[in-house]
Design an enzyme around this catalytic site. Structure first.
Site, PDB file in Angstrom:
ATOM      1  CB  CYS A  66      -0.857  -0.004   1.260  1.00 65.74           C
ATOM      2  SG  CYS A  66       0.148   0.014   2.758  1.00 65.74           S
ATOM      3  CG  HIS A 117       3.638  -7.622   9.750  1.00 61.95           C
ATOM      4  ND1 HIS A 117       2.432  -7.088  10.089  1.00 61.95           N
ATOM      5  CD2 HIS A 117       4.465  -7.356  10.800  1.00 61.95           C
ATOM      6  CE1 HIS A 117       2.520  -6.528  11.284  1.00 61.95           C
ATOM      7  NE2 HIS A 117       3.738  -6.670  11.731  1.00 61.95           N
ATOM      8  CD  GLU A 145      -3.253   1.291  12.573  1.00 63.39           C
ATOM      9  OE1 GLU A 145      -2.892   0.714  11.531  1.00 63.39           O
ATOM     10  OE2 GLU A 145      -4.421   1.629  12.786  1.00 63.39           O
ATOM     11  CB  THR A 192      -5.758   1.573   9.318  1.00 64.19           C
ATOM     12  OG1 THR A 192      -4.537   0.878   9.571  1.00 64.19           O
ATOM     13  CG2 THR A 192      -5.673   2.977   9.826  1.00 64.19           C
ATOM     14  CB  CYS A 214      -6.548   1.877   5.634  1.00 72.30           C
ATOM     15  SG  CYS A 214      -5.660   2.450   4.204  1.00 72.30           S
ATOM     16  CB  SER A 272      -3.319  -9.703  10.814  1.00 67.79           C
ATOM     17  OG  SER A 272      -2.930  -8.380  10.917  1.00 67.79           O
ATOM     18  CG  ASN A 273      -2.853  -6.773   4.917  1.00 68.26           C
ATOM     19  OD1 ASN A 273      -3.142  -7.070   3.770  1.00 68.26           O
ATOM     20  ND2 ASN A 273      -1.677  -6.290   5.246  1.00 68.26           N
ATOM     21  CB  SER A 287       3.012  -6.490   4.323  1.00 72.00           C
ATOM     22  OG  SER A 287       2.248  -7.674   4.473  1.00 72.00           O
TER      23      SER A 287
HETATM   24  S1  SF4 Z   1      -3.073   2.997   6.904  1.00 72.95           S
HETATM   25 FE1  SF4 Z   1      -1.916   1.115   6.844  1.00 72.95          FE
HETATM   26  S2  SF4 Z   1      -2.830  -0.034   5.146  1.00 72.95           S
HETATM   27 FE2  SF4 Z   1      -3.483   2.100   4.907  1.00 72.95          FE
HETATM   28  S3  SF4 Z   1      -1.984   3.013   3.533  1.00 72.95           S
HETATM   29 FE3  SF4 Z   1      -1.297   3.402   5.626  1.00 72.95          FE
HETATM   30  S4  SF4 Z   1       0.104   1.714   6.100  1.00 72.95           S
HETATM   31 FE4  SF4 Z   1      -1.110   1.105   4.325  1.00 72.95          FE
END
Ligand code: SF4
Length: 286
Positions: A12, A40, A130, A166, A197, A226-227, A270
């Site tokens: 991302c 990760h 986070e 997020t 997010c 985890s994502n 990731s």
């Molecule tokens: S909040 Fe997390 S998933 Fe969204 S752009 Fe930022 S790092 Fe990436």
């Protein structure tokens, strides 16, 4: 056999920014300390560690002096900024702008809740970087809710305002919100903020249709991401012939029998693109 890499998969923009900052500093300084895993994904960490990055934990961080330290995309708590200043570190702050904004909103909401004897709730995973950063904005007053079982912690006669990590699963959040709505004495005491997010949530719908287009799906992701796990599960639900791997060595020849004509490769936020390309190159060699 046709092999296609999903163009929407991979890092991302928050992770891209952190990796670019790291590569740039490594070119300049040769060594940089990343506070926690930058992403990760073991393969990407190995690539950066080969160039001079050192991954440290918070204990090591507070014992080091005058180093160049990377704060990764997940963000840090206010205490980490205080420690960095005290120890004379140079900070490369790669906190994702989305996370930074969320931290500010949590801080403001915390002040608001304090004035009305309310409760500031964060939906998220305990121990996630986070979440630690977000809870740090609440001076220990935020209430972490990981799932339905934690909802008993709340007092439904007082105001409640919620935020979420997020990358949290949107369906899980919806379930918890509807349960709070059922339990709260007065609906006007409840405020919820959608802070997932879109870089993650949009991918669920996209992967749902991507997975259906292929005979076999190879999902590339870190074992501790985890994502990646959640996105893989979405693929598996839509295409039972979906397999999760972390590197090309984990590919199995028997997944690609004679009836397989189309293979789709995808990954999480990731997962580096170069790793998906390596997987795409390896499949024909099998
Ligand atoms: S909040 Fe997390 S998933 Fe969204 S752009 Fe930022 S790092 Fe990436």
């Amino acid at each position: 056999m046709q092999i296609e890499i999903d163009k929407k998969s991979g890092f991302c923009f928050g992770v891209v920014k952190a990796i670019e900052a790291t590569d740039e500093m490594l070119e300049k300084e040769g060594k940089i300390y990343s506070l926690g895993q930058i992403v990760h994904n073991k393969e990407e960490i190995n690539r950066l560690e080969d160039k001079g990055m050192v991954t440290i934990n918070h204990h090591e961080f507070s014992n080091l002096k005058k180093k160049t330290i990377l704060f990764r995309a997940h963000g840090e708590s206010p205490e980490s900024y205080i420690t960095a200043k005290k120890n004379g570190h140079k900070v490369i702050d790669a906190t994702c702008p989305v996370v930074l904004k969320l931290q500010q909103r949590v801080k403001q909401a915390c002040d608001r809740m304090e004035k009305v004897n309310g409760q500031l709730v964060i939906f998220g995973k305990a121990g996630h970087a986070e979440v630690i950063g977000l809870m740090g904005q609440t001076h220990g007053k935020g209430i972490l809710v990981e799932g339905m079982h934690d909802l008993d912690k709340l007092d439904y006669s007082r105001p409640i305002e919620t935020f979420s990590q997020t990358t949290m699963n949107v369906d899980k959040i919806k379930e918890m919100i509807s349960e709070i709505k059922k339990r709260i004495n007065d609906p006007s005491l409840f405020k919820t903020n959608n802070t997932t997010c879109r870089q993650v949530s949009d991918r669920f719908a996209h992967l749902r249709s991507f997975a259906k287009k292929f005979d076999v799906i190879v999902f590339v992701g870190g074992k501790n991401s985890s994502n990646s796990k959640m996105l893989y599960e979405e693929c598996k639900r839509n295409n039972p012939q979906s397999y999760f791997i972390s590197n090309p060595e984990e590919l199995k020849k028997e997944w690609f029998n004679d009836s397989v004509e189309k293979v789709g490769i995808c990954g999480g936020t990731s997962t580096p693109f170069w790793l998906m390309e390596n997987v795409a190159k390896t499949i024909p060699e099998l």
